[in-house]
Enzyme design. Sequence first.
Site, PDB file in Angstrom:
ATOM      1  N   HIS A 137       0.850  -1.186   0.000  1.00  0.00           N
ATOM      2  CA  HIS A 137       0.000   0.000   0.000  1.00  0.00           C
ATOM      3  C   HIS A 137       0.887   1.237   0.000  1.00  0.00           C
ATOM      4  O   HIS A 137       1.981   1.225   0.565  1.00  0.00           O
ATOM      5  CB  HIS A 137      -0.890   0.055   1.250  1.00  0.00           C
ATOM      6  CG  HIS A 137      -2.132  -0.767   1.184  1.00  0.00           C
ATOM      7  ND1 HIS A 137      -2.694  -1.339   2.307  1.00  0.00           N
ATOM      8  CD2 HIS A 137      -2.944  -1.098   0.153  1.00  0.00           C
ATOM      9  CE1 HIS A 137      -3.791  -2.005   1.966  1.00  0.00           C
ATOM     10  NE2 HIS A 137      -3.956  -1.874   0.661  1.00  0.00           N
ATOM     11  N   CYS A 195      -2.638   2.973   9.198  1.00  0.00           N
ATOM     12  CA  CYS A 195      -3.629   1.956   8.835  1.00  0.00           C
ATOM     13  C   CYS A 195      -4.785   1.891   9.821  1.00  0.00           C
ATOM     14  O   CYS A 195      -5.889   1.464   9.458  1.00  0.00           O
ATOM     15  CB  CYS A 195      -2.977   0.574   8.789  1.00  0.00           C
ATOM     16  SG  CYS A 195      -1.729   0.361   7.508  1.00  0.00           S
TER      17      CYS A 195
END
Length: 298
Positions: A196, A292
């Site tokens: 990511h 996150c």
Amino acid sequence: MSRVAEAPPLTQHLSISDLKPMPLPRAVLMCAPEYFDVVDVKNPFMEGQQGRVDIPLARRQWLDVSRAFESAGAMVQLLEPAAGCEDMVFCANPAFSGLDGEERRVAVLSQMRYGSRQTEVAAHAKWYEEHGYRVVPIGEPGCLFEGSGDALWHPGRRLIWGGYGHRTSKEVYRKLSEIFDAPVMLLELPTEWFYHLDTCLALLNETTALVYPGALTDAGMDLIRSLIPYVIEVDADEAIHAMACNAAALGGKYVVLQRGCSRVNEKLRARGFDVIEVDTSEYMKSGGSVFCMKMYLF
């Protein structure tokens, strides 16, 4: 109108100050780790970690992260955890929230790569609907999109940085640009450890970013350097073993990140940032850290 760029020549006459301003987020969305665990392998961090999460410690760490956000001036709002969703604590992924061109709140729903995470999206959609957001599916059949794990707002400006390659398809960014009426700068993610964009790039304020160059292509780094005046580079050790780039910036002043990033912290303090260290060791077993664990709310 969509505006998507992938190379510095397309941005040579553009500067951050040319972009329309956008308010900074004042709140974050979090989900308590009621069902958090590592049960399979979706990224290299998870190898050998199945069943090895210290659940009581994970709960204490989550509370510490929540308090760190509050101490940085952010209101913490909560999403109800759902049984069977062990990754739901990572609120950054099932949607992407922000303000459209008329400053209306919008949440774009993700199309997650793994089935075990796809069930999280409906719970996020419900929360956003109940809190006055216009909820929009990304609506690109056959494409992947993992929310603000890969799509990052540039602090204070109407610009989206878009990572692609592992969990998000390049093609979705044209639609995202149209929904938010914001340009997108594309960054390819060629390495498996940095699956990511939020694992290798942290946008700290209008002029400063934290980045691990080894996770991006040369073209991607050229694009970042062409638009961001101060680029703080992270070495491989702190980028991988401490997930230093998975930091969350708040108010253009505070940076919340995994503790022990001594070299990064020195550079941050030299730039005038207030560093708030937390321990996210149990979440790093699943490949996530501070960024996150929350979704910015506008």
